[in-house]
Design an enzyme around this catalytic site. Structure first.
Site, PDB file in Angstrom:
ATOM      1  N   ASP A  13     -31.140   2.812 -32.936  1.00  0.00           N
ATOM      2  CA  ASP A  13     -31.141   2.297 -31.510  1.00  0.00           C
ATOM      3  C   ASP A  13     -30.367   3.254 -30.597  1.00  0.00           C
ATOM      4  OD1 ASP A  13     -28.915  -0.282 -31.005  1.00  0.00           O
ATOM      5  OD2 ASP A  13     -28.820   1.306 -32.396  1.00  0.00           O
ATOM      6  N   ASP A  18     -25.409   6.175 -32.835  1.00  0.00           N
ATOM      7  CA  ASP A  18     -26.680   6.595 -33.824  1.00  0.00           C
ATOM      8  C   ASP A  18     -27.024   8.194 -33.959  1.00  0.00           C
ATOM      9  OD1 ASP A  18     -27.128   3.740 -32.217  1.00  0.00           O
ATOM     10  OD2 ASP A  18     -28.133   3.591 -33.590  1.00  0.00           O
ATOM     11  N   ASN A  42     -29.349  -0.955 -28.135  1.00  0.00           N
ATOM     12  CA  ASN A  42     -28.390  -0.534 -27.132  1.00  0.00           C
ATOM     13  C   ASN A  42     -29.109  -0.443 -25.837  1.00  0.00           C
ATOM     14  OD1 ASN A  42     -25.936   0.095 -28.506  1.00  0.00           O
ATOM     15  ND2 ASN A  42     -27.100   1.768 -29.638  1.00  0.00           N
ATOM     16  N   THR A 127     -29.174   1.472 -38.157  1.00  0.00           N
ATOM     17  CA  THR A 127     -27.818   1.350 -37.595  1.00  0.00           C
ATOM     18  C   THR A 127     -28.228   0.692 -36.106  1.00  0.00           C
ATOM     19  OG1 THR A 127     -28.422   3.531 -36.673  1.00  0.00           O
ATOM     20  CG2 THR A 127     -27.295   3.447 -38.478  1.00  0.00           C
ATOM     21  N   PHE A 168     -23.094  -7.007 -32.656  1.00  0.00           N
ATOM     22  CA  PHE A 168     -24.156  -6.735 -31.817  1.00  0.00           C
ATOM     23  C   PHE A 168     -25.528  -6.702 -32.974  1.00  0.00           C
ATOM     24  CE2 PHE A 168     -26.843  -5.721 -28.162  1.00  0.00           C
ATOM     25  CZ  PHE A 168     -27.640  -4.903 -28.573  1.00  0.00           C
ATOM     26  N   ASN A 169     -25.604  -5.673 -33.730  1.00  0.00           N
ATOM     27  CA  ASN A 169     -26.803  -5.437 -34.389  1.00  0.00           C
ATOM     28  C   ASN A 169     -27.267  -6.806 -35.140  1.00  0.00           C
ATOM     29  OD1 ASN A 169     -26.787  -2.680 -33.791  1.00  0.00           O
ATOM     30  ND2 ASN A 169     -25.837  -1.950 -35.478  1.00  0.00           N
ATOM     31  N   GLN A 230     -15.970   3.022 -23.665  1.00  0.00           N
ATOM     32  CA  GLN A 230     -15.251   2.131 -24.680  1.00  0.00           C
ATOM     33  C   GLN A 230     -14.156   1.648 -24.079  1.00  0.00           C
ATOM     34  OE1 GLN A 230     -16.064   0.608 -27.548  1.00  0.00           O
ATOM     35  NE2 GLN A 230     -17.961   1.853 -27.799  1.00  0.00           N
ATOM     36  N   HIS A 242     -18.994   3.779 -34.787  1.00  0.00           N
ATOM     37  CA  HIS A 242     -19.556   2.783 -35.632  1.00  0.00           C
ATOM     38  C   HIS A 242     -20.777   3.644 -36.734  1.00  0.00           C
ATOM     39  CE1 HIS A 242     -17.917  -0.388 -33.081  1.00  0.00           C
ATOM     40  NE2 HIS A 242     -18.637   0.180 -32.054  1.00  0.00           N
ATOM     41  N   ASP A 243     -21.696   4.094 -36.278  1.00  0.00           N
ATOM     42  CA  ASP A 243     -22.978   4.244 -36.979  1.00  0.00           C
ATOM     43  C   ASP A 243     -22.706   5.408 -38.156  1.00  0.00           C
ATOM     44  OD1 ASP A 243     -25.210   3.209 -34.467  1.00  0.00           O
ATOM     45  OD2 ASP A 243     -24.420   2.358 -35.884  1.00  0.00           O
TER      46      ASP A 243
END
Ligand code: RIB
Ligand code: CA
Length: 316
Positions: A13, A18, A42, A127, A168-169, A230, A242-243
């Site tokens: 996303d 990502d 996202n 992701t 979130f995911n 952030q 993250h991803d």
């Protein structure tokens, strides 16, 4: 000699992080990126799909991009995360007019067709929310025997980021996550406990700005925006990337320490809805451990992997 590269499909996303995951995967000699599928997360499905096409066009990544689900498989999706990724979902970089065309297949059909047609097992790398993955498993359960691993960014055995309990995911489509974590194939979970160790501080951006390739430039343009939001939203001095930890794990698993655990997804709709309940202390001896949960990142090795892979793109 037959192709020994590990076959992967990224379901995403985009999303700044990502985008970096795609960058690390597309040119790495150990991996064969079979395609990219998109899912609402996202940003809206239309926006994340456009972002995936723009990333591929800018970096000359010639793989199919297929659009997937625009909502969760049961509940309505939560609001998009434009506080972090902006109105476009990929604010920061400026792209040329988009000419790369969307593959006409639905993401779920692409995943099923590609896995079933592969002569060797395929690794799925989600992701974003797990809607497409869950639907593919339900549509054609036979893909399970041809899925090597599901290496996903999502969850947390400590603190969430969209509620105190949930990441979130997973939260965005908890029922889909329940399907994935109970499907019987090995799940490698890059949760927030791990990804919050991959903090993209200004000195990391400075280091990558010296990589004079299209990917180096895109990384810097993305991170300037991502790190600003952030800091504004979470107070982080460096944005957690993250991803890309999923791809770093595939490239060099020694950079991430994992711990086998039983993980159960809370789909009860209460205050902990969408939580990955990870049995860190192995209290549940009555159930098999269904996941390898990432616990520790070799930070230096991770940023070396990022830099090495940004260098694989066209010079500018
Ligand atoms: O919680 C972080 C995850 O949610 C990342 O994958 C980010 O891109 C968003 O999808
Ligand atoms: Ca994502």
């Amino acid at each position: 000699m037959s192709d020994q590269r590990r076959k992967i499909i990224i379901d995403c996303d985009p999303g700044h992080d990502d985008a970096v995951a795609i960058m690390l995967a597309a040119r790495n000699p150990k991996l064969e990126l079979l395609g990219i599928t998109t899912v609402r997360g996202n940003q809206t499905l239309e926006k994340v799909t456009r972002n995936a096409l723009n990333i591929c066009q800018y970096l000359n990544i010639d793989v199919p991009v297929c659009k997937g689900l625009g909502e969760g498989i049961v509940r309505m999706s939560p609001p998009v995360e434009e506080r972090v990724h902006g109105d476009s979902g990929l604010d920061g970089p400026v792209f040329a007019p988009l000419t790369k065309e969307l593959d006409p297949r639905h993401a779920v059909d692409f995943i099923v067709e590609t896995v079933m047609a592969s002569d060797t097992p395929v690794t799925l790398v989600p992701t974003g929310p797990l809607s497409n993955i869950a639907m593919a498993i339900k549509k054609e359960p036979k893909i399970l025997e041809k899925i090597e691993e599901i290496v996903l960014m999502g969850g947390a055995y400590q603190h969430g980021n969209v509620t105190p309990a949930a990441e979130f995911n997973i939260y965005a489509d908890a029922e889909a996550a329940y399907v994935v974590f109970t499907c019987g194939r090995p799940v490698v979970m890059m949760g927030l406990d791990l990804t919050r160790q991959a903090l993209c501080y200004p000195e990391v951006v400075e280091r990558m700005s010296k990589v004079k390739t299209t990917a180096g430039k895109l990384f810097v343009d993305l991170m300037h925006f991502f790190c600003m939001t952030q800091k504004r939203v979470f107070g982080w001095a460096g944005g957690p990337l993250h991803d890309p930890t999923t791809i770093a794990y595939l490239i060099d698993p020694s950079c991430i320490e994992t711990k086998e655990m039983y993980t159960e997804i809370d789909i009860t709709g209460g205050p902990s809805h969408g939580r990955t309940n990870c049995d860190y202390f192995n209290l549940r001896t009555d159930v098999p451990k269904n996941s390898k949960v990432a616990v520790k990142l070799d930070v230096d090795k991770f940023w070396d992997i990022v830099e090495d892979n940004l260098k694989l793109y066209d010079a500018i």
